[in-house]
Design a protein around this motif. Structure first.
Motif, PDB file in Angstrom:
ATOM      1  N   PRO A 280      27.497   1.359  26.239  1.00  0.00           N
ATOM      2  CA  PRO A 280      28.530   0.352  26.475  1.00  0.00           C
ATOM      3  C   PRO A 280      29.943   0.933  26.512  1.00  0.00           C
ATOM      4  CG  PRO A 280      27.687   0.158  24.251  1.00  0.00           C
ATOM      5  CD  PRO A 280      26.822   1.160  24.964  1.00  0.00           C
ATOM      6  N   TYR A 281      30.119   2.137  25.983  1.00  0.00           N
ATOM      7  CA  TYR A 281      31.446   2.770  25.967  1.00  0.00           C
ATOM      8  C   TYR A 281      31.658   3.709  27.156  1.00  0.00           C
ATOM      9  CZ  TYR A 281      31.768   1.047  21.195  1.00  0.00           C
ATOM     10  OH  TYR A 281      31.815   0.237  20.083  1.00  0.00           O
ATOM     11  N   ALA A 282      30.708   3.794  28.056  1.00  0.00           N
ATOM     12  CA  ALA A 282      30.781   4.759  29.155  1.00  0.00           C
ATOM     13  C   ALA A 282      31.988   4.538  30.059  1.00  0.00           C
ATOM     14  CB  ALA A 282      29.495   4.729  29.981  1.00  0.00           C
ATOM     15  N   VAL A 283      32.439   3.305  30.197  1.00  0.00           N
ATOM     16  CA  VAL A 283      33.591   3.021  31.056  1.00  0.00           C
ATOM     17  C   VAL A 283      34.863   3.658  30.507  1.00  0.00           C
ATOM     18  CG1 VAL A 283      34.226   0.836  29.951  1.00  0.00           C
ATOM     19  CG2 VAL A 283      34.831   1.219  32.325  1.00  0.00           C
ATOM     20  N   TYR A 284      34.930   3.850  29.214  1.00  0.00           N
ATOM     21  CA  TYR A 284      36.152   4.336  28.584  1.00  0.00           C
ATOM     22  C   TYR A 284      36.256   5.855  28.701  1.00  0.00           C
ATOM     23  CZ  TYR A 284      35.982  -0.344  26.660  1.00  0.00           C
ATOM     24  OH  TYR A 284      35.910  -1.702  26.522  1.00  0.00           O
ATOM     25  N   THR A 285      37.050   6.264  29.657  1.00  0.00           N
ATOM     26  CA  THR A 285      37.319   7.685  29.867  1.00  0.00           C
ATOM     27  C   THR A 285      38.830   7.882  29.896  1.00  0.00           C
ATOM     28  OG1 THR A 285      37.429   7.503  32.277  1.00  0.00           O
ATOM     29  CG2 THR A 285      35.233   7.919  31.305  1.00  0.00           C
ATOM     30  N   ALA A 286      39.255   9.128  29.813  1.00  0.00           N
ATOM     31  CA  ALA A 286      40.697   9.417  29.895  1.00  0.00           C
ATOM     32  C   ALA A 286      41.254   8.967  31.243  1.00  0.00           C
ATOM     33  CB  ALA A 286      40.942  10.904  29.662  1.00  0.00           C
ATOM     34  N   ASP A 287      40.495   9.152  32.319  1.00  0.00           N
ATOM     35  CA  ASP A 287      40.960   8.727  33.648  1.00  0.00           C
ATOM     36  C   ASP A 287      41.063   7.208  33.738  1.00  0.00           C
ATOM     37  OD1 ASP A 287      41.190  11.314  34.570  1.00  0.00           O
ATOM     38  OD2 ASP A 287      39.221  11.332  35.521  1.00  0.00           O
ATOM     39  N   TRP A 288      40.062   6.498  33.202  1.00  0.00           N
ATOM     40  CA  TRP A 288      40.108   5.035  33.198  1.00  0.00           C
ATOM     41  C   TRP A 288      41.333   4.566  32.425  1.00  0.00           C
ATOM     42  CZ3 TRP A 288      40.150   1.752  29.018  1.00  0.00           C
ATOM     43  CH2 TRP A 288      40.041   0.388  29.315  1.00  0.00           C
ATOM     44  N   TYR A 289      41.551   5.171  31.261  1.00  0.00           N
ATOM     45  CA  TYR A 289      42.683   4.788  30.418  1.00  0.00           C
ATOM     46  C   TYR A 289      44.008   5.020  31.151  1.00  0.00           C
ATOM     47  CZ  TYR A 289      45.952   4.861  26.499  1.00  0.00           C
ATOM     48  OH  TYR A 289      47.018   4.639  25.675  1.00  0.00           O
ATOM     49  N   LYS A 290      44.133   6.151  31.796  1.00  0.00           N
ATOM     50  CA  LYS A 290      45.365   6.477  32.524  1.00  0.00           C
ATOM     51  C   LYS A 290      45.638   5.445  33.626  1.00  0.00           C
ATOM     52  CE  LYS A 290      47.546  10.004  35.329  1.00  0.00           C
ATOM     53  NZ  LYS A 290      47.351  11.133  36.196  1.00  0.00           N
ATOM     54  N   SER A 291      44.633   5.111  34.415  1.00  0.00           N
ATOM     55  CA  SER A 291      44.832   4.146  35.503  1.00  0.00           C
ATOM     56  C   SER A 291      45.095   2.745  34.954  1.00  0.00           C
ATOM     57  CB  SER A 291      43.652   4.143  36.473  1.00  0.00           C
ATOM     58  OG  SER A 291      42.501   3.624  35.870  1.00  0.00           O
ATOM     59  N   THR A 292      44.464   2.412  33.838  1.00  0.00           N
ATOM     60  CA  THR A 292      44.685   1.107  33.224  1.00  0.00           C
ATOM     61  C   THR A 292      46.115   1.012  32.686  1.00  0.00           C
ATOM     62  OG1 THR A 292      42.341   0.927  32.685  1.00  0.00           O
ATOM     63  CG2 THR A 292      43.838  -0.532  31.500  1.00  0.00           C
ATOM     64  N   LYS A 293      46.614   2.084  32.088  1.00  0.00           N
ATOM     65  CA  LYS A 293      47.985   2.106  31.589  1.00  0.00           C
ATOM     66  C   LYS A 293      48.997   2.011  32.737  1.00  0.00           C
ATOM     67  CE  LYS A 293      49.704   3.405  28.067  1.00  0.00           C
ATOM     68  NZ  LYS A 293      50.519   2.710  27.065  1.00  0.00           N
TER      69      LYS A 293
END
Length: 119
Positions: free
Chosen positions: A70-83
Protein backbone atom coordinates in the motif's frame (compact mmCIF):
# COMPACT_ATOMS: atom_id res chain seq x y z
CA UNK A 1 -17.46 3.00 -23.14
CA UNK A 2 -20.22 4.70 -21.27
CA UNK A 3 -22.73 5.10 -24.14
CA UNK A 4 -22.39 1.59 -25.58
CA UNK A 5 -23.48 -1.82 -24.42
CA UNK A 6 -20.85 -4.54 -24.58
CA UNK A 7 -22.56 -5.95 -27.65
CA UNK A 8 -22.65 -2.60 -29.44
CA UNK A 9 -19.05 -1.86 -28.57
CA UNK A 10 -17.86 -5.24 -29.84
CA UNK A 11 -19.37 -4.45 -33.26
CA UNK A 12 -17.34 -1.26 -33.71
CA UNK A 13 -14.28 -1.21 -35.94
CA UNK A 14 -10.86 -0.83 -34.36
CA UNK A 15 -10.71 2.70 -35.77
CA UNK A 16 -14.05 3.60 -34.13
CA UNK A 17 -12.93 2.10 -30.83
CA UNK A 18 -9.67 4.02 -30.99
CA UNK A 19 -11.51 7.27 -31.70
CA UNK A 20 -13.82 6.66 -28.73
CA UNK A 21 -10.88 5.96 -26.43
CA UNK A 22 -9.22 9.18 -27.62
CA UNK A 23 -12.40 11.16 -26.90
CA UNK A 24 -12.76 9.58 -23.48
CA UNK A 25 -9.11 10.25 -22.63
CA UNK A 26 -9.48 13.89 -23.71
CA UNK A 27 -12.61 14.31 -21.59
CA UNK A 28 -10.81 12.78 -18.62
CA UNK A 29 -7.81 15.06 -19.14
CA UNK A 30 -10.10 18.09 -19.35
CA UNK A 31 -11.87 17.07 -16.13
CA UNK A 32 -8.51 16.60 -14.37
CA UNK A 33 -7.26 19.99 -15.57
CA UNK A 34 -10.49 21.66 -14.48
CA UNK A 35 -10.12 20.10 -11.05
CA UNK A 36 -6.42 21.04 -10.76
CA UNK A 37 -6.81 24.62 -12.04
CA UNK A 38 -10.26 25.65 -10.81
CA UNK A 39 -11.73 23.39 -8.14
CA UNK A 40 -8.76 22.30 -6.00
CA UNK A 41 -7.27 25.82 -5.61
CA UNK A 42 -10.61 27.01 -4.22
CA UNK A 43 -10.50 24.43 -1.41
CA UNK A 44 -9.85 25.54 2.16
CA UNK A 45 -7.03 23.85 4.06
CA UNK A 46 -9.56 21.58 5.77
CA UNK A 47 -11.06 20.57 2.40
CA UNK A 48 -7.58 19.83 1.04
CA UNK A 49 -6.84 17.69 4.11
CA UNK A 50 -10.07 15.74 3.59
CA UNK A 51 -9.36 15.37 -0.14
CA UNK A 52 -5.85 13.94 0.35
CA UNK A 53 -6.91 11.76 3.29
CA UNK A 54 -9.66 10.19 1.22
CA UNK A 55 -7.80 9.83 -2.07
CA UNK A 56 -4.64 8.39 -0.58
CA UNK A 57 -6.48 6.12 1.87
CA UNK A 58 -8.57 4.66 -0.95
CA UNK A 59 -5.52 4.09 -3.13
CA UNK A 60 -3.62 2.42 -0.31
CA UNK A 61 -6.60 0.28 0.70
CA UNK A 62 -7.15 -0.93 -2.87
CA UNK A 63 -3.45 -1.80 -3.21
CA UNK A 64 -3.54 -3.73 0.05
CA UNK A 65 -6.71 -5.58 -0.98
CA UNK A 66 -4.96 -6.56 -4.23
CA UNK A 67 -2.09 -8.03 -2.22
CA UNK A 68 0.25 -5.19 -3.17
CA UNK A 69 2.33 -2.85 -1.05
CA UNK A 70 0.00 0.00 0.00
CA UNK A 71 2.99 2.34 0.40
CA UNK A 72 4.40 1.68 -3.08
CA UNK A 73 3.02 4.96 -4.47
CA UNK A 74 5.12 6.94 -2.00
CA UNK A 75 8.45 7.61 -3.65
CA UNK A 76 10.80 10.59 -3.64
CA UNK A 77 9.71 11.39 -7.22
CA UNK A 78 6.01 11.19 -6.32
CA UNK A 79 6.62 13.44 -3.32
CA UNK A 80 8.53 15.98 -5.41
CA UNK A 81 5.79 16.22 -8.06
CA UNK A 82 3.09 16.39 -5.39
CA UNK A 83 4.92 19.24 -3.64
CA UNK A 84 5.11 21.08 -6.96
CA UNK A 85 1.33 20.75 -7.28
CA UNK A 86 0.62 21.49 -3.59
CA UNK A 87 3.40 23.45 -1.83
CA UNK A 88 1.65 23.00 1.56
CA UNK A 89 1.57 19.21 1.20
CA UNK A 90 3.67 18.57 4.33
CA UNK A 91 1.28 20.62 6.45
CA UNK A 92 -1.67 18.82 4.85
CA UNK A 93 -0.20 15.38 5.53
CA UNK A 94 0.53 16.32 9.15
CA UNK A 95 -3.19 17.06 9.46
CA UNK A 96 -4.13 13.87 7.59
CA UNK A 97 -2.11 11.77 10.02
CA UNK A 98 -3.29 13.60 13.14
CA UNK A 99 -6.99 13.89 12.23
CA UNK A 100 -7.73 10.89 10.04
CA UNK A 101 -4.97 8.29 9.97
CA UNK A 102 -3.76 8.39 13.56
CA UNK A 103 -6.80 6.73 15.05
CA UNK A 104 -5.61 3.16 15.49
CA UNK A 105 -5.55 0.58 12.70
CA UNK A 106 -4.46 3.13 10.10
CA UNK A 107 -1.41 3.98 8.07
CA UNK A 108 2.08 4.52 9.46
CA UNK A 109 3.47 8.04 9.28
CA UNK A 110 6.96 6.63 9.83
CA UNK A 111 6.61 4.32 6.82
CA UNK A 112 5.23 7.16 4.70
CA UNK A 113 8.15 9.44 5.66
CA UNK A 114 10.66 6.66 4.98
CA UNK A 115 9.24 6.07 1.49
CA UNK A 116 9.25 9.74 0.44
CA UNK A 117 12.79 10.45 1.62
CA UNK A 118 15.40 10.72 -1.10
CA UNK A 119 18.14 9.06 1.00
Amino acid sequence: MKDYTNEEFSKLSEEEKSRLFDIEREESDNERLHFEKIIYPSYSLDEKVKFWAGELHQSMRWSEEDGEDPYAVYTADWYKSTKEFEPDFDKIMDEVFSKYWGTGADWSKEEYLKRISSK
